[in-house]
Write a protein that holds these residues in place. Sequence first.
Motif, PDB file in Angstrom:
ATOM      1  N   THR A 117      35.520 -33.719   6.501  1.00 31.26           N
ATOM      2  CA  THR A 117      35.876 -32.504   7.235  1.00 31.26           C
ATOM      3  C   THR A 117      34.631 -31.842   7.804  1.00 31.26           C
ATOM      4  O   THR A 117      34.559 -31.540   9.000  1.00 31.26           O
ATOM      5  CB  THR A 117      36.629 -31.531   6.316  1.00 31.26           C
TER       6      THR A 117
ATOM      7  N   ASN B  40      42.161 -37.909  10.377  1.00 33.47           N
ATOM      8  CA  ASN B  40      42.003 -36.469  10.596  1.00 33.47           C
ATOM      9  C   ASN B  40      43.391 -35.836  10.587  1.00 33.47           C
ATOM     10  O   ASN B  40      44.248 -36.214  11.400  1.00 33.47           O
ATOM     11  CB  ASN B  40      41.338 -36.178  11.942  1.00 33.47           C
TER      12      ASN B  40
ATOM     13  N   ALA C 158      41.792 -31.327   7.481  1.00 31.33           N
ATOM     14  CA  ALA C 158      41.075 -32.133   6.489  1.00 31.33           C
ATOM     15  C   ALA C 158      40.871 -33.527   7.059  1.00 31.33           C
ATOM     16  O   ALA C 158      41.607 -33.975   7.946  1.00 31.33           O
ATOM     17  CB  ALA C 158      41.834 -32.194   5.175  1.00 31.33           C
ATOM     18  N   SER C 159      39.849 -34.211   6.529  1.00 26.78           N
ATOM     19  CA  SER C 159      39.524 -35.536   7.043  1.00 26.78           C
ATOM     20  C   SER C 159      38.909 -36.379   5.930  1.00 26.78           C
ATOM     21  O   SER C 159      38.169 -35.871   5.085  1.00 26.78           O
ATOM     22  CB  SER C 159      38.533 -35.404   8.211  1.00 26.78           C
TER      23      SER C 159
ATOM     24  N   HIS D 290      45.845 -32.292  10.675  1.00 29.46           N
ATOM     25  CA  HIS D 290      45.963 -30.871  11.007  1.00 29.46           C
ATOM     26  C   HIS D 290      47.386 -30.427  10.683  1.00 29.46           C
ATOM     27  O   HIS D 290      48.357 -31.107  11.038  1.00 29.46           O
ATOM     28  CB  HIS D 290      45.679 -30.619  12.489  1.00 29.46           C
TER      29      HIS D 290
ATOM     30  N   GLU E 112      32.538 -33.226  -0.040  1.00 25.11           N
ATOM     31  CA  GLU E 112      32.034 -32.433   1.082  1.00 25.11           C
ATOM     32  C   GLU E 112      30.623 -31.895   0.809  1.00 25.11           C
ATOM     33  O   GLU E 112      29.759 -31.915   1.693  1.00 25.11           O
ATOM     34  CB  GLU E 112      32.986 -31.264   1.375  1.00 25.11           C
TER      35      GLU E 112
END
Length: 352
Positions: A103, A68, A83-84, A70, A6
Amino acid sequence: MRILCEADVERLIEPAAAVAAMRDAYRRHAVGAMPAPGRLDLGRSTPKGSVLLLAGHSDGASFAMKANMHVYPDPGSRQRLAASMMLLWDAVRCVPEAMIATTRFNNHRTAAGLAAAVDALAPARVRKLALFGAGKIAPAAIRYLLSVRGFKAIDIVGKGSARASALADALRQQSSFSGVDIRASLDAEACAADADVIVTLTTSDTPVFPGRVVRNGALVVLAGANRPSAREADDDLISRAMVFVDHRESCVQRAGDLCIPLQSGVLSPDRIAGEIGSLLQPATPARLDANAVTVFKSMGVIGQDIALAELVVSRAEESGVGIEFDPVTGHCEMLQAIQSSGSTDAVMAGAK
């Protein structure tokens, strides 16, 4: 294969380059170089959560798969974890090119796409932006929108005053927003009436402002509530709007802002002027009615993910950023370490 975390992604993305990548993605999608993605939605009830899987390709050169996720870990709370991750393939050599933590990437991708549309559709001279929604994408959206238009004032309209006020306070503390009058508001009608550009980023099931008050010549960008039964705009707005979309098929089938008025007859198919990518083609200059309200409905296209991923990977290779991993031998090499500048993150953290 390049692995990017990230923090790597945050530092490798620069707004102007990201907006240019989104313009390119819209153009390539409109001419069929980036077909509609394969899509799979999976949900579960205990604990409540879902994963959206998207897969697509571009120009025969890149293939991407993104997940993706959730999750609501506490059944008694509305707090959601997200999160992705994306895997980018070289579709010619059939080898994985990069694994990217996406993300934060998703916020950049969405915000840059909205900015590209605003740059194409909004009047050259604007004064006020009204942003409906103060969630996780809002800070990036404001930053990117300011990169394409010199707004002097921004109204942030949220469900409650706390989140919108916290975001406005956090933005005012950033030097990059100096000179911009940023305020939180609960008066949706007044904010919509006074805005040159309106952007909605909500999860609302029902319209978030009265369409009758939107001034002629304004641009309305509808980027939230992407469900067939939900809408952010009412019939009063849609009935007098010239409508552009990012992907016609997905918007008329899955976006309540369009499929509901299409079904009721408030919106006729011939009033959907076309896809934004067609408008951005070099041989197709924009023909906009300054006396009409223009609406852009965004559902997002996989081409945006691919274009931004290609940009990030290219920059990572140029600067030696990330981890190089050989999936065949297992050899792993740490490259240049990168730390997030925290520009967008700091704003988001301050708004929590």
